[in-house]
Design a protein around this motif. Sequence first.
Motif, short mmCIF file in Angstrom:
data_model
loop_
_atom_site.label_atom_id
_atom_site.label_comp_id
_atom_site.label_asym_id
_atom_site.label_seq_id
_atom_site.Cartn_x
_atom_site.Cartn_y
_atom_site.Cartn_z
N ILE A 28 0.79 -0.90 -0.25
CA ILE A 28 0.03 -0.14 0.43
C ILE A 28 0.58 1.70 -0.10
O ILE A 28 2.02 0.78 0.49
N LEU A 29 0.48 2.42 -0.47
CA LEU A 29 0.66 3.88 -0.50
C LEU A 29 -0.03 5.28 -0.32
O LEU A 29 -0.77 4.73 -0.56
N VAL A 30 0.97 5.52 1.02
CA VAL A 30 -1.00 6.79 1.27
C VAL A 30 -0.28 8.25 0.06
O VAL A 30 1.34 8.31 0.61
N VAL A 31 -1.00 8.71 -0.33
CA VAL A 31 -0.46 9.59 -1.27
C VAL A 31 -1.88 10.73 -1.38
O VAL A 31 -2.65 10.71 -1.08
N ASP A 32 -1.44 11.99 -0.19
CA ASP A 32 -2.09 12.75 -0.18
C ASP A 32 -3.02 12.17 0.95
O ASP A 32 -3.33 11.31 1.93
N PHE A 34 -5.26 9.37 -0.97
CA PHE A 34 -5.20 8.18 -0.92
C PHE A 34 -4.89 7.45 -0.83
O PHE A 34 -3.40 7.49 -1.10
N LEU A 35 -5.40 6.23 -0.69
CA LEU A 35 -4.31 4.66 -0.50
C LEU A 35 -4.68 3.98 -1.88
O LEU A 35 -5.75 4.05 -2.08
N TYR A 36 -3.71 4.13 -2.16
CA TYR A 36 -3.08 2.63 -3.27
C TYR A 36 -2.79 1.83 -3.02
O TYR A 36 -2.07 1.29 -1.82
N VAL A 37 -4.22 0.73 -3.76
CA VAL A 37 -3.32 -0.86 -2.93
C VAL A 37 -2.58 -1.24 -4.31
O VAL A 37 -3.46 -1.71 -5.20
N SER A 38 -1.70 -2.16 -4.19
CA SER A 38 -0.71 -2.99 -5.21
C SER A 38 -2.05 -3.92 -5.89
O SER A 38 -2.58 -4.47 -4.92
N GLY A 39 -1.82 -4.66 -6.82
CA GLY A 39 -2.07 -6.17 -7.33
C GLY A 39 -2.64 -6.78 -5.93
O GLY A 39 -1.36 -7.41 -5.69
N GLN A 40 -3.18 -7.59 -6.07
CA GLN A 40 -4.01 -8.56 -4.99
C GLN A 40 -4.55 -9.90 -6.16
O GLN A 40 -5.01 -9.61 -6.74
N GLY A 41 -4.26 -10.68 -5.04
CA GLY A 41 -4.94 -12.33 -5.60
C GLY A 41 -5.91 -12.83 -4.15
O GLY A 41 -5.94 -12.17 -3.32
N PRO A 42 -6.42 -13.94 -5.56
CA PRO A 42 -7.17 -14.48 -4.48
C PRO A 42 -6.68 -15.33 -3.41
O PRO A 42 -6.77 -16.94 -3.53
N GLU A 147 -6.16 -3.86 -8.15
CA GLU A 147 -5.37 -3.21 -7.89
C GLU A 147 -6.84 -2.57 -7.40
O GLU A 147 -7.42 -1.60 -8.41
N ALA A 148 -6.24 -1.64 -6.80
CA ALA A 148 -7.73 -0.25 -6.12
C ALA A 148 -6.74 0.84 -5.21
O ALA A 148 -5.73 0.69 -5.24
N ILE A 149 -7.91 2.31 -5.89
CA ILE A 149 -7.28 3.61 -5.07
C ILE A 149 -8.52 3.75 -4.18
O ILE A 149 -10.09 3.25 -4.93
N PHE A 150 -8.77 4.07 -2.66
CA PHE A 150 -8.97 4.59 -2.13
C PHE A 150 -9.04 5.76 -1.37
O PHE A 150 -8.16 6.26 -1.40
N GLU A 151 -10.22 6.45 -1.67
CA GLU A 151 -10.28 8.26 -1.00
C GLU A 151 -9.98 8.13 0.58
O GLU A 151 -10.81 6.84 1.06
N LEU A 152 -9.20 8.83 1.47
CA LEU A 152 -9.31 9.11 2.85
C LEU A 152 -9.84 9.68 3.44
O LEU A 152 -10.22 10.87 3.07
#
Length: 154
Positions: A28-32, A34-42, A147-152
Amino acid sequence: MKKPSERIAELGIILPPAPKPAGVYRPILVVDNFLYVSGQGPVLEDGNLISGRVGEDLDVDGGYKGARQVGLTMLSTIQTHFGDIDRIKRVVKVFGMVNCTPDFRKHPLVINGFSELMAEVFGTENGIGVRSAVGMMLPDNIPVEVEAIFELHK
């Protein structure tokens, strides 16, 4: 409105272990804001991965279940590496990848497994963002990666 952690408990969701990075990247990486999550598998509860190619080893329903499991894996990664899932305001962007045969055409129906889980956890308004659903080859023959981006919340 219920918090995501309350919805997870209410739904009886059990999260698998968060996977360790399989390469040189941050989970994961938080920028400003937003939370960016790297590609995830099952990842399953026992730590193993679901495998199979949609259109060959798995049908649409099997792919859907794989995509839902990716959502559970992502929630686990967020809790493990970020901490407070209740700090997430909304899903912004989802990039869904389906390991499928060249003639498979129902990528969006597979990725719905991920998106519908996010809507259950974050609510319809905040759990549904913009999205892509594409077919490709994936590592370890996993059926789905997201992979996904979330707003915090500020």
